[in-house]
Design a protein around this motif. Structure first.
Motif, PDB file in Angstrom:
ATOM      1  N   SER A 286       0.529   4.568  -2.533  1.00 17.84           N
ATOM      2  CA  SER A 286      -0.123   5.695  -1.854  1.00 17.84           C
ATOM      3  C   SER A 286       0.775   6.911  -1.870  1.00 17.84           C
ATOM      4  O   SER A 286       0.303   8.034  -2.018  1.00 17.84           O
ATOM      5  CB  SER A 286      -0.430   5.380  -0.387  1.00 17.84           C
ATOM      6  N   VAL A 287       2.076   6.719  -1.686  1.00 15.31           N
ATOM      7  CA  VAL A 287       2.962   7.864  -1.582  1.00 15.31           C
ATOM      8  C   VAL A 287       3.187   8.509  -2.953  1.00 15.31           C
ATOM      9  O   VAL A 287       3.121   9.721  -3.102  1.00 15.31           O
ATOM     10  CB  VAL A 287       4.295   7.478  -0.913  1.00 15.31           C
TER      11      VAL A 287
ATOM     12  N   SER B  78      -7.565   2.239  -6.074  1.00 13.32           N
ATOM     13  CA  SER B  78      -8.057   1.759  -4.782  1.00 13.32           C
ATOM     14  C   SER B  78      -8.057   0.246  -4.720  1.00 13.32           C
ATOM     15  O   SER B  78      -7.518  -0.341  -3.773  1.00 13.32           O
ATOM     16  CB  SER B  78      -9.483   2.266  -4.543  1.00 13.32           C
TER      17      SER B  78
ATOM     18  N   ALA C  88       0.199  10.156 -10.905  1.00 13.18           N
ATOM     19  CA  ALA C  88      -0.601   9.784 -12.077  1.00 13.18           C
ATOM     20  C   ALA C  88      -1.096  11.022 -12.814  1.00 13.18           C
ATOM     21  O   ALA C  88      -1.095  11.076 -14.044  1.00 13.18           O
ATOM     22  CB  ALA C  88      -1.770   8.912 -11.650  1.00 13.18           C
ATOM     23  N   ILE C  89      -1.512  12.038 -12.056  1.00 11.30           N
ATOM     24  CA  ILE C  89      -2.026  13.269 -12.675  1.00 11.30           C
ATOM     25  C   ILE C  89      -0.904  13.967 -13.444  1.00 11.30           C
ATOM     26  O   ILE C  89      -1.052  14.346 -14.611  1.00 11.30           O
ATOM     27  CB  ILE C  89      -2.603  14.233 -11.602  1.00 11.30           C
TER      28      ILE C  89
ATOM     29  N   THR D 285      -8.973   6.288 -10.533  1.00 13.32           N
ATOM     30  CA  THR D 285      -8.723   6.129  -9.102  1.00 13.32           C
ATOM     31  C   THR D 285      -9.401   4.882  -8.531  1.00 13.32           C
ATOM     32  O   THR D 285      -8.982   4.375  -7.508  1.00 13.32           O
ATOM     33  CB  THR D 285      -9.186   7.373  -8.319  1.00 13.32           C
ATOM     34  N   LYS D 286     -10.433   4.390  -9.212  1.00 15.66           N
ATOM     35  CA  LYS D 286     -11.039   3.133  -8.755  1.00 15.66           C
ATOM     36  C   LYS D 286     -10.045   1.991  -8.882  1.00 15.66           C
ATOM     37  O   LYS D 286      -9.916   1.155  -7.995  1.00 15.66           O
ATOM     38  CB  LYS D 286     -12.279   2.815  -9.595  1.00 15.66           C
TER      39      LYS D 286
ATOM     40  N   ARG E 224       0.207  12.420 -16.656  1.00 21.41           N
ATOM     41  CA  ARG E 224      -0.707  12.714 -17.761  1.00 21.41           C
ATOM     42  C   ARG E 224      -0.505  14.141 -18.256  1.00 21.41           C
ATOM     43  O   ARG E 224      -0.574  14.410 -19.453  1.00 21.41           O
ATOM     44  CB  ARG E 224      -2.157  12.505 -17.319  1.00 21.41           C
TER      45      ARG E 224
ATOM     46  N   THR F 235      -1.970  -5.407  -1.445  1.00 24.76           N
ATOM     47  CA  THR F 235      -1.532  -5.607  -0.073  1.00 24.76           C
ATOM     48  C   THR F 235      -1.816  -7.035   0.372  1.00 24.76           C
ATOM     49  O   THR F 235      -0.946  -7.710   0.931  1.00 24.76           O
ATOM     50  CB  THR F 235      -2.241  -4.597   0.853  1.00 24.76           C
TER      51      THR F 235
ATOM     52  N   LYS G 129      -1.927   9.653  -6.423  1.00 24.50           N
ATOM     53  CA  LYS G 129      -2.657  10.169  -7.573  1.00 24.50           C
ATOM     54  C   LYS G 129      -1.920  11.337  -8.196  1.00 24.50           C
ATOM     55  O   LYS G 129      -2.036  11.596  -9.379  1.00 24.50           O
ATOM     56  CB  LYS G 129      -4.049  10.589  -7.117  1.00 24.50           C
ATOM     57  N   LYS G 130      -1.151  12.046  -7.381  1.00 24.67           N
ATOM     58  CA  LYS G 130      -0.422  13.198  -7.894  1.00 24.67           C
ATOM     59  C   LYS G 130       0.529  12.755  -9.013  1.00 24.67           C
ATOM     60  O   LYS G 130       0.645  13.413 -10.042  1.00 24.67           O
ATOM     61  CB  LYS G 130       0.375  13.820  -6.753  1.00 24.67           C
TER      62      LYS G 130
ATOM     63  N   TYR H 173       0.817  -1.214   0.000  1.00 25.15           N
ATOM     64  CA  TYR H 173       0.000   0.000   0.000  1.00 25.15           C
ATOM     65  C   TYR H 173       0.847   1.258   0.000  1.00 25.15           C
ATOM     66  O   TYR H 173       0.476   2.286  -0.541  1.00 25.15           O
ATOM     67  CB  TYR H 173      -0.974   0.029   1.200  1.00 25.15           C
TER      68      TYR H 173
ATOM     69  N   ILE I  14      -4.488  -1.180  -4.628  1.00 28.48           N
ATOM     70  CA  ILE I  14      -3.826  -1.146  -3.322  1.00 28.48           C
ATOM     71  C   ILE I  14      -4.344  -2.276  -2.437  1.00 28.48           C
ATOM     72  O   ILE I  14      -3.575  -2.980  -1.787  1.00 28.48           O
ATOM     73  CB  ILE I  14      -4.057   0.219  -2.626  1.00 28.48           C
ATOM     74  N   LYS I  15      -5.669  -2.474  -2.460  1.00 32.03           N
ATOM     75  CA  LYS I  15      -6.238  -3.496  -1.570  1.00 32.03           C
ATOM     76  C   LYS I  15      -5.785  -4.911  -1.961  1.00 32.03           C
ATOM     77  O   LYS I  15      -5.210  -5.631  -1.149  1.00 32.03           O
ATOM     78  CB  LYS I  15      -7.769  -3.397  -1.557  1.00 32.03           C
TER      79      LYS I  15
ATOM     80  N   TYR J 117      -2.061   3.368 -14.325  1.00 34.68           N
ATOM     81  CA  TYR J 117      -3.393   2.833 -14.039  1.00 34.68           C
ATOM     82  C   TYR J 117      -4.467   3.752 -14.617  1.00 34.68           C
ATOM     83  O   TYR J 117      -4.254   4.921 -14.884  1.00 34.68           O
ATOM     84  CB  TYR J 117      -3.611   2.574 -12.556  1.00 34.68           C
TER      85      TYR J 117
END
Lengths: 497, 117
Positions: free
Chosen positions: A103-104, A282, A110-111, A278-279, A114, A289, A107-108, A99, A285-286, A275
């Motif tokens: 997480s670190v 999420s 990924a954004i 954001t779905k 792009r 892990t 999304k930033k 995770y 990550i789950k 990826y």
């Protein structure tokens, strides 16, 4: 070597054939892109990131499969076999990796990837620091360290095949190498991640089955643990059989190398920019892990528990194959061995792709022939050609490893981490990070790591990576503070809308 | 978030441009990741060495495992898988990942403002 063990070999051949089928499927999507869009940059994006279309389950599997390599599937359980639960404990310090990494970078990352259209981690660094020195240092680090690491992993896979099927070493190496090269060359990133997904599934099945078998044959956990204690009480203590070796500071500092700093591995960062939405992140990550914890705990316990079932295995690398062959009937043993092979293959295919990206995307298109980028056909020939050439280079390195390769491999993970970790994280989260700081941190990190290793392998009792990451962080911050801030334009591109 | 705060974001940026409104949440999520990672390390260390760093003869056992190993690595794994699910489902927020135009940015700000009100 005359006696081939066909019943082990056949399941492995079937498994390898599946890789080709997946490669061909991905290649079809790629060629559609190449035909429909004449632009080479579109092709490059599809080849290196799969069109940023990776869903949650696939993301999880490819992340886990990429960073769990031969180390976690062959070397780690092998060490747990001799040291016991202390080594399982050490391996479990990387619990957060599933995770933490994504997480670190988050999304930033990924954004931004792009926004500035980057296909590789080096693209990201180029856009952020606008420095040729940074791009060249990064690309060379990738080419040298990862190629050496790949060759070392190929050697491991070929030995595994040789030991279990009776194939000649060179034949086994060829058989393994060509499977990797073909599915990577024709399928690109999409081929690699789909294969990683299959491999992740195979790894999971083989881990669960091996673990269950070891439990049954060993007569349950209580029995096994008491037998381990009888071999050596240190086997069930976190201090290990040799408390001087598995000291607290050293074991804990492993967390930095295999957990915290994994963010700095280009093949892992590559996944964090590809990826779909954001779905996917999420669920990635789950699943990631859960799967990584199950695999780490399961495989290392197999090694540790195995010490009570089969004694006197000399080389750590032979523990898992020996257990598989002695606990399972042949055909099933072949399927079990596909697990560790999958672990290796899913790591090297991603690495191969990163090396090809460095050569074609980061160096050739940037510095040698920028006009190539316009033409999808030429880009496609170039990437496929480079993949094949790098495959041949790796094959030759693995047949007769030169000293330089052995040396580079020793520093491969730490080398990649010290090159990429701070420039990526600080570039993402600290506006004042500039190119001078990035260059300073890359050089200080690398050089200090080598010096520590030769003269002072455990500074403050910890793994050398900790001290060299601290030094390179200091170098980054101090140099950035005393040199010119990054241009307004860069800040606006990265932080603006 | 109130309308006033929305204005503040624009005014605050001393660089003279509007900061991507998604970053606030992104930074938060990265921080959660770091915190969870550190908690995980502490849990792993405290149970592992706290219960395990003593003579093996004095060990207690749970489900056959020495208790240090059970708490640190087995229970720890379950607890942190649970916490990861909690973090991702409750604390992470969905957002578009593509480059925003100014209108999209404003719309995004309005939409999170609506949810939090």
């Amino acid at each position: 070597m005359g006696n081939l063990n066909l019943s082990v070999l056949i399941p492995i051949i079937v498994y390898f054939s599946l890789m080709y089928i997946i490669g061909i499927y991905a290649a079809k999507i790629l060629s559609k892109v190449a035909k429909s869009k004449g632009d080479g940059s579109q092709y490059m994006e599809e080849y290196m990131t799969g069109g940023r279309d990776t869903g949650g389950f696939v993301l999880a599997m490819t992340l886990v499969a990429t960073y769990l390599s031969a180390g976690s599937f062959i070397g780690g359980p092998g060490t747990a076999y001799t040291i016991g639960l202390a080594w399982v404990f050490l391996a479990m310090s990387q619990m957060p990796t599933g995770y933490y990494t994504v997480s670190v970078l988050g999304k930033k990352f990924a954004i931004i990837s792009r926004k500035v259209n980057c296909n590789t981690i080096t693209d990201f660094l180029r856009a952020r620091y606008r420095s040729n020195a940074v791009v060249i240092l990064a690309s060379l680090s990738i080419i040298f360290f990862i190629t050496a690491a790949m060759a070392a992993q190929w050697i491991g896979a070929a030995r595994l095949l040789q030991g279990s099927t009776g194939l000649d070493y060179k034949v086994a190496l060829f058989f393994f190498g060509i499977t990797v090269v073909v599915h990577t060359a024709i399928g690109g990133y999409r081929g690699v991640v789909l294969n990683d997904t299959l491999q992740g599934i195979v790894m999971t099945i083989s881990t669960v089955a091996l673990f269950a078998m070891v439990l049954v044959k060993g007569g349950g956990i209580t029995n096994i643990i008491q037998n381990m204690k009888a071999i050596d009480p240190g086997m069930i203590s976190p201090m290990g059989v040799d408390p001087g070796f598995t000291s607290k500071a050293w074991v804990t500092s492993y967390w930095v190398l295999v957990g915290f700093a994994v963010i700095g591995l280009p093949s892992v960062a590559q996944r964090a920019m590809s990826y779909k939405d954001t779905k996917s992140l999420s669920s990635g990550i789950k699943y990631g892990t859960v799967v990584s914890i199950v695999l780490l705990l399961g495989m290392h316990l197999v090694g540790a528990f195995g010490s009570t079932l089969v004694s006197g295995i000399e080389s750590g690398d032979l523990v898992v194959p020996t257990l598989a062959v002695s606990l399972f009937p042949d055909v099933l043993a072949g399927i079990m061995l596909a697990g560790p092979l999958a672990a290796v293959m899913s790591t090297v295919d991603s690495q191969l792709l990163v090396v090809v990206g460095a050569i074609v995307n980061d160096l050739y298109v940037n510095y040698i022939k920028p006009q190539v980028a316009e033409d999808a056909k030429r880009v496609s020939k170039l990437t496929i050609g480079t993949t094949i050439v790098m495959g041949i280079v790796t094959f030759l390195l693995a047949i007769d490893p030169p000293e330089l390769m052995v040396w580079l491999n020793l520093f491969a993970t730490a080398g990649q981490i010290s090159t990429f970790l701070w420039p990526t994280i600080l570039g993402l989260y600290w506006k004042k990070a500039n190119k001078e700081g990035a260059i300073a941190s890359m050089i200080v990190g690398m050089v200090s790591y080598v010096i520590f290793n030769y003269n002072y392998p455990r500074p403050l009792g910890m793994h050398a990576i900790v001290a060299s990451l601290i030094l390179s962080l200091i170098a980054f911050v101090v140099v950035s503070k005393f040199t010119k801030e990054p241009s307004k334009d860069i800040i606006e591109t990265f932080w603006g809308i | 978030m109130s309308v006033k705060e929305v204005d503040n974001i624009k005014m605050d940026s001393t660089e003279g441009f509007m900061e991507d409104p998604r970053y606030k949440q992104c930074n938060k999520e990265a921080r959660y990741g770091v915190i969870l990672g550190l908690l995980n390390l502490v849990w792993w260390y405290v149970f592992g060495y706290g219960l395990g760093d003593k003579p093996v003869e004095g060990y207690t056992y749970i489900l056959g495992f020495p208790s240090w190993f059970f708490f640190s690595c087995v229970l720890g794994a379950i607890v942190f898988i649970g916490l990861t699910f909690f973090m991702v489902d409750k604390l992470f927020k969905h957002m578009p990942l593509d480059k925003f135009t100014e209108e999209e940015a404003k719309e995004y700000l309005k939409s999170i403002e609506g949810k939090e009100a």
